[in-house]
Write an enzyme that holds these catalytic residues in place. Structure first.
Site, PDB file in Angstrom:
ATOM      1  N   ASP A 144       0.807  -1.231   0.000  1.00  0.00           N
ATOM      2  CA  ASP A 144       0.000   0.000   0.000  1.00  0.00           C
ATOM      3  C   ASP A 144       0.836   1.276   0.000  1.00  0.00           C
ATOM      4  O   ASP A 144       0.442   2.296   0.560  1.00  0.00           O
ATOM      5  CB  ASP A 144      -0.959   0.012   1.214  1.00  0.00           C
ATOM      6  N   LYS A 176       1.763   2.229  -5.076  1.00  0.00           N
ATOM      7  CA  LYS A 176       2.278   1.659  -6.340  1.00  0.00           C
ATOM      8  C   LYS A 176       1.345   1.982  -7.504  1.00  0.00           C
ATOM      9  O   LYS A 176       1.792   2.313  -8.598  1.00  0.00           O
ATOM     10  CB  LYS A 176       2.439   0.134  -6.206  1.00  0.00           C
ATOM     11  N   GLY A 193      -4.666  -4.158  -3.899  1.00  0.00           N
ATOM     12  CA  GLY A 193      -5.636  -3.089  -4.140  1.00  0.00           C
ATOM     13  C   GLY A 193      -4.839  -1.859  -4.524  1.00  0.00           C
ATOM     14  O   GLY A 193      -4.228  -1.238  -3.666  1.00  0.00           O
ATOM     15  N   HIS A 194      -4.770  -1.574  -5.807  1.00  0.00           N
ATOM     16  CA  HIS A 194      -3.939  -0.471  -6.300  1.00  0.00           C
ATOM     17  C   HIS A 194      -4.839   0.680  -6.751  1.00  0.00           C
ATOM     18  O   HIS A 194      -5.627   0.523  -7.682  1.00  0.00           O
ATOM     19  CB  HIS A 194      -3.048  -0.946  -7.455  1.00  0.00           C
ATOM     20  N   GLN A 232       1.774  -6.053  -3.302  1.00  0.00           N
ATOM     21  CA  GLN A 232       2.237  -6.164  -1.914  1.00  0.00           C
ATOM     22  C   GLN A 232       3.552  -5.379  -1.748  1.00  0.00           C
ATOM     23  O   GLN A 232       3.723  -4.370  -2.403  1.00  0.00           O
ATOM     24  CB  GLN A 232       2.401  -7.639  -1.491  1.00  0.00           C
TER      25      GLN A 232
END
Ligand code: GDP
Ligand code: IMO
Ligand code: MG
Length: 429
Positions: A20, A23, A47-48, A229
């Site tokens: 988080d 990225k 979750g980007h 990640q």
């Protein structure tokens, strides 16, 4: 001179902390003049977030280059693919008016996440040794991959093989579910029908992406490899067992895409101006106080995949140096600097104290890491809003001192500074 990824080169962009780091924002930004963006590991646990033109999207499986119409997005062989999550995401993106025709390729060698993987992920988490996973079936899917019993994306192209493999897998999973967890048996027919349906919808994207990518390199394309990640969650180099089940580190970019290490030109590490972690596991600089809560609220530190509150703490140079070493990071992208705008004092952990001894070494074993005492250097806050600043020289002096301290403590240049979630809120240094 402001930083730019050279043409005809391959760069890895990865998280250098516990995930988080921002990225999605950085990959989207750098995709503007890229040809191809590749996800190389993980799955829908990621979750980007990408924000532009007043809109925000959260991507779980699609590479963060998807919003640039000239970019081809590749889901590499190292990814574990949940077809239902992918189709949901494709729908959202299409409904947003983004044309993905001819722009999405999925490796035939990627493995599939099956419903029993998600179920087992949740059941394993009910035990005493909780990891705090996302529940997306990641660990169990990689278990099957390495046990050589997994179902691959290529199997979607052959109905007979797919049915045979699904039936065989369900047989053995049902034994575990019944005998160990005393839960209901899985419904073979339903799973078969669902996956035959997925096969129909996904087949058009499946190809040998390693061949595609290596040809693209020969053709002089610019390729970004997007990590999911973060390095400290790496199954080999992270704080095992409190890790994910793949290799987010730079080596994973090669094995997870089929691009040889000799063809990778550079690695950019994305870091937050502080640290966060979701789930269990040691976190030396965690702030279990009002500053930690302040950072969580100001930084909107809630999981993009699970909505869970993220644990927050100061920037940790000891873990960062380790991450830079393991990944060969040459440039850093520093995000969320604006979140610290209102603080009087900002701390950076520069060393650990272990049993009274000062060390700069990062111990990855959770027992030792949970006992270290961070040694801090304190910096004066800038107490001024920076989210509209767009050039380095216009940043307050205290912010520059903070940035330059990170550069000097890590011996690594910060080339990108993010001062807000939007694509435009970025300073190239
Ligand atoms: P990722 O998983 O590394 O892509 O990061 P996430 O998307 O899970 O979390 C980063 C969060 O911070 C998202 O909500 C982003 O929109 C947001 N974000 C990214 N960069 C900045 C920044 O510089 N400032 C602020 N305030 N938010 C940012
Ligand atoms: P992005 O790509 C932060 C964490 C989970 C848990 C551990 C194992 O958005 O940075 P898993 O479901 O992978 O088996 O969970 O890893 N984790 C993440 N933390 N960001 C992520 O992804 C994460 N993906 C997994 O919280 O501690
Ligand atoms: Mg995230």
């Amino acid at each position: 001179m402001s930083f730019k990824i050279p043409d005809a080169s391959v760069w890895v962009i990865l998280g250098a902390q516990w995930g988080d780091e921002g990225k999605g924002k950085i990959v989207d930004l750098l995709s503007e003049d890229a040809d191809i963006v590749v996800r190389y590991q993980g799955g829908a646990n990621a979750g980007h977030t990408v924000s532009f033109d007043g809109k925000t999207y959260v991507l779980h499986l699609l590479p963060s280059g998807i919003f640039h119409k000239n970019v081809v997005c590749v889901i590499g062989n190292g990814v574990v693919l949940d077809p239902s999550a992918l189709l949901e995401e494709i729908n959202i993106i299409k409904n947003a008016g983004i044309d993905i025709k001819g722009r999405l390729l999925i490796s035939h060698n990627a493995h599939l996440i099956m419903p029993y993987h998600k179920l087992l992920d949740k059941l394993y988490e009910q035990g005493e040794e909780k990891i705090g996973t996302t529940g997306k079936g990641i660990g169990p899917a990689y278990m099957d991959k390495y046990a050589r019993t997994g179902i691959k994306v290529a199997d979607l192209l052959n109905k007979d093989t797919l049915c045979k493999k699904i039936k065989k897998n369900i047989e053995s999973k049902n034994e575990i579910l019944e005998k160990i967890y005393h839960t209901e048996k899985l419904d073979v027919e339903k799973i078969l029908n669902d996956y035959l349906d997925f096969a129909e919808k996904i087949s058009e994207y499946i190809t040998d992406t390693a061949i595609y990518l290596n040809k693209a390199i020969s053709d002089g394309k610019k390729i970004l490899l997007e990590g999911a990640q973060g390095a400290l969650l790496d199954v080999d180099h992270g704080t095992y067992p409190y890790v994910t089940s793949s290799n987010p580190t730079a080596g994973g970019a090669s094995t997870g895409s089929g691009i040889p290490p000799t063809k990778i030109n550079g690695v950019i590490g994305v870091i937050k101006a502080y640290t966060t972690r979701v789930g269990e596991g040691p976190f030396p600089t965690e702030l279990k106080n009002e500053i930690g809560e302040y950072i969580r609220e100001r930084g909107a530190e809630y999981g993009a995949t699970t909505g869970r509150p993220r644990r927050c703490g100061w920037l940790d140079i000891v873990s960062l140096r380790y991450s830079i070493m393991i990944n060969g990071i040459e440039k850093l992208a520093l995000t969320k600097l604006d979140v610290l705008d209102e603080l009087d004092e900002i701390k950076i952990c520069t060393a650990y104290k272990i049993n009274g001894n000062i060390t700069e070494r990062f111990p990855t074993d959770p027992d030792t890491l949970s006992k270290v005492e961070p040694v801090y250097e304190t910096f004066k806050g800038w107490r001024e809003k920076i989210s509209n600043v767009n050039s380095y020289c216009d940043l307050p002096d205290e912010a520059k001192q903070f940035i330059e301290a990170i550069e000097s403590l890590t011996n690594t240049k910060i080339s990108i500074i993010s001062v807000g979630a939007d694509r435009k809120q970025t300073i190239f240094k």
